[in-house]
Write an enzyme that holds these catalytic residues in place. Structure first.
Site, PDB file in Angstrom:
ATOM      1  N   ARG A  89      17.736  51.409  49.562  1.00 23.49           N
ATOM      2  CA  ARG A  89      18.937  50.753  50.107  1.00 23.49           C
ATOM      3  C   ARG A  89      18.760  49.239  50.031  1.00 23.49           C
ATOM      4  NH1 ARG A  89      18.923  49.960  55.158  1.00 23.49           N
ATOM      5  NH2 ARG A  89      18.401  52.075  55.805  1.00 23.49           N
ATOM      6  N   ASP A 140      38.827  37.477  43.830  1.00 23.01           N
ATOM      7  CA  ASP A 140      38.703  38.799  43.214  1.00 23.01           C
ATOM      8  C   ASP A 140      38.992  38.620  41.724  1.00 23.01           C
ATOM      9  OD1 ASP A 140      39.143  41.348  42.179  1.00 23.01           O
ATOM     10  OD2 ASP A 140      40.011  42.131  44.048  1.00 23.01           O
TER      11      ASP A 140
HETATM   12  O1  P1T Z   1      38.386  50.978  43.507  1.00 24.53           O
HETATM   13  P1  P1T Z   1      37.347  49.998  43.928  1.00 24.53           P
HETATM   14  O2  P1T Z   1      36.192  49.901  42.982  1.00 24.53           O
HETATM   15  O3  P1T Z   1      36.914  50.165  45.342  1.00 24.53           O
HETATM   16  O4  P1T Z   1      38.011  48.536  43.818  1.00 24.53           O
HETATM   17  C1  P1T Z   1      39.056  48.107  44.630  1.00 24.53           C
HETATM   18  C2  P1T Z   1      39.853  47.036  43.936  1.00 24.53           C
HETATM   19  C3  P1T Z   1      39.671  45.718  44.286  1.00 24.53           C
HETATM   20  N1  P1T Z   1      40.347  44.711  43.668  1.00 24.53           N
HETATM   21  C4  P1T Z   1      41.207  44.969  42.672  1.00 24.53           C
HETATM   22  C5  P1T Z   1      41.942  43.840  42.034  1.00 24.53           C
HETATM   23  C6  P1T Z   1      41.448  46.280  42.275  1.00 24.53           C
HETATM   24  O5  P1T Z   1      42.320  46.486  41.280  1.00 24.53           O
HETATM   25  C7  P1T Z   1      40.762  47.349  42.917  1.00 24.53           C
HETATM   26  C8  P1T Z   1      40.998  48.775  42.559  1.00 24.53           C
HETATM   27  N2  P1T Z   1      42.188  48.985  41.852  1.00 24.53           N
HETATM   28  C9  P1T Z   1      42.641  50.189  41.391  1.00 24.53           C
HETATM   29  C10 P1T Z   1      42.026  51.348  41.609  1.00 24.53           C
HETATM   30  C11 P1T Z   1      43.901  50.116  40.641  1.00 24.53           C
HETATM   31  O6  P1T Z   1      44.256  51.061  39.912  1.00 24.53           O
HETATM   32  O7  P1T Z   1      44.582  49.076  40.740  1.00 24.53           O
END
Ligand code: P1T
Length: 379
Positions: free
Chosen positions: A46, A170
């Site tokens: 972890r 992001d």
């Molecule tokens: O799905 P995950 O790996 O937890 O990521 C979340 C996330 C965060 N930021 C952005 C810009 C994202 O597009 C996403 C996840 N998005 C999708 C699953 C989608 O289809 O838009």
């Protein structure tokens, strides 16, 4: 080292045990100690794992950061960032963002006393109207999901610095191939590595990258204390994905340009959202801060016709109707019922996420096949 070389070699070295060129999958929970505390830097997976550490180094390299952290999902990475805050703190976030991020902010963290302001940031000056002495973080998605708005990272960073507030970006849609937010003044870069970084729709993962040592220390503490890490198999896959990020992204961008141009000329299409169009409201910023315009497109059918959009989605043959994005295969999605269903209808419609909106993740197939698929589905 330039970007394309970094994806393959950046902060990577042959494995220390046997010289394996590719980091092996260290599928182990724990590590031998010769005396309590006598170990080679790894105690428990972890906290540290050699495969994950190789990946975290690669993350840091491609984003021009110093420290990388890998998580079990993009949302787990965002969760770690918000855990830097305490009750009473405030966050200013883009109003158009992934539905799961909105849900995490409003349904989990608002319950812990953190306040979120969802703000249109296309004019960065607007952000300043929401800054007060409780503001601790500005959360930016650019390009935004799913409307493909572009936020000026440099201008936002200047506001964050002026008020001593952290700026997190992001970078999932752009990837470091197109923009490097740390170089533009952001403090934290976040990825859903599930998407372009992994690149093959075969893993779920999140990433954080920072330059500042103290900030890194706090985030490593949260990563270990909360425990939302990714496993060694997924770390191996993500490392492999990173090695081709630049070639994949180049093709994603080329194909998206061709598809967006085709859709914009089609009589059965109402609006096409793609930052490469000269008439996109943030085209100038996109041109300045991005190398190209990415592989994502949103559009609506003529007259914003919900049933036409659903029919179109059902008729697609090469584009697969599915959640997610950023894989080599083209995907089509319906944000209102899929990725953004957790945002109340009235809220999402304010930013343009109407029921007729379709989102495309343009893959790296042959451009003609993708256009022909859309042609038959629109026909
Ligand atoms: O799905 P995950 O790996 O937890 O990521 C979340 C996330 C965060 N930021 C952005 C810009 C994202 O597009 C996403 C996840 N998005 C999708 C699953 C989608 O289809 O838009």
């Amino acid at each position: 080292m330039k970007f394309n070389t970094k994806t393959i070699h950046g902060k990577q070295h042959p494995d220390l045990a046997y010289g394996a060129v590719i980091p092996p999958i260290y599928q182990t929970t724990t590590y031998v100690q010769t005396t309590p505390g006598g170990h080679k830097g790894f105690e428990y997976s972890r906290t540290h794992n050699p495969t994950r550490q190789a990946l975290e180094n690669a993350f840091a390299s491609i984003e021009n950061g110093e420290f990388g952290l890998a998580f079990g999902s993009g949302l787990a990475a965002i969760d770690a960032v918000i855990k830097l805050l305490k009750p009473g703190d405030e966050v200013i976030s883009t109003n158009d963002l992934y539905g799961g991020t909105y849900r995490l902010f409003t349904s989990i963290f608002e319950g812990f006393g953190i306040k979120f302001h969802f703000v249109g940031m296309e004019n960065a000056a607007n952000i300043e109207n929401f800054v007060n002495h409780n503001t601790k973080l500005i959360w930016v998605e650019t390009p935004t999901n799913p409307m493909l708005n572009i936020i000026d990272i440099k201008a936002t960073a200047a506001i964050a610095k002026k008020h001593n507030v952290l700026l997190a970006v992001d970078n999932t849609f752009a990837t470091p191939y197109l923009q490097q937010p740390l170089d533009l003044g952001a403090d934290i870069v976040m990825h859903s590595a599930t998407k372009y970084i992994g690149g093959h729709s075969d893993l779920v993962m999140g990433a954080l990258i920072v330059k500042d040592k103290d900030l890194a220390k706090k985030l490593y503490f949260i990563q270990n204390a909360s425990g939302a890490i990714c496993g060694p198999q997924d770390s191996f896959l993500a490392l492999r994905g990173i090695k081709t990020l630049h070639v994949r992204m180049q093709r994603h961008c080329e194909n998206a340009k061709a598809v967006a141009t085709y859709l914009a000329s089609h009589p059965k299409v109402e609006n096409v959202y793609w930052p490469g169009f000269k008439n996109h409201p943030n085209h100038t910023i996109a041109k300045t801060q991005m190398k190209d315009f990415g592989g994502m497109i949103s559009f609506s059918t003529k007259g914003n016709d919900y049933s036409e959009s659903i029919k179109l989605l059902e008729k697609l043959r090469i584009f697969t109707l599915a959640e997610s994005l950023g894989g080599v295969e083209s995907l089509a999605g319906h944000p209102a019922s899929m990725t953004h269903a957790s945002i109340p209808k009235a809220e999402r419609e304010k930013t343009g996420v109407v029921d007729s909106l379709i989102r495309l993740s343009v893959g790296i197939e042959d451009e003609e096949d993708l256009i022909n698929d859309l042609k038959q589905a629109l026909g």
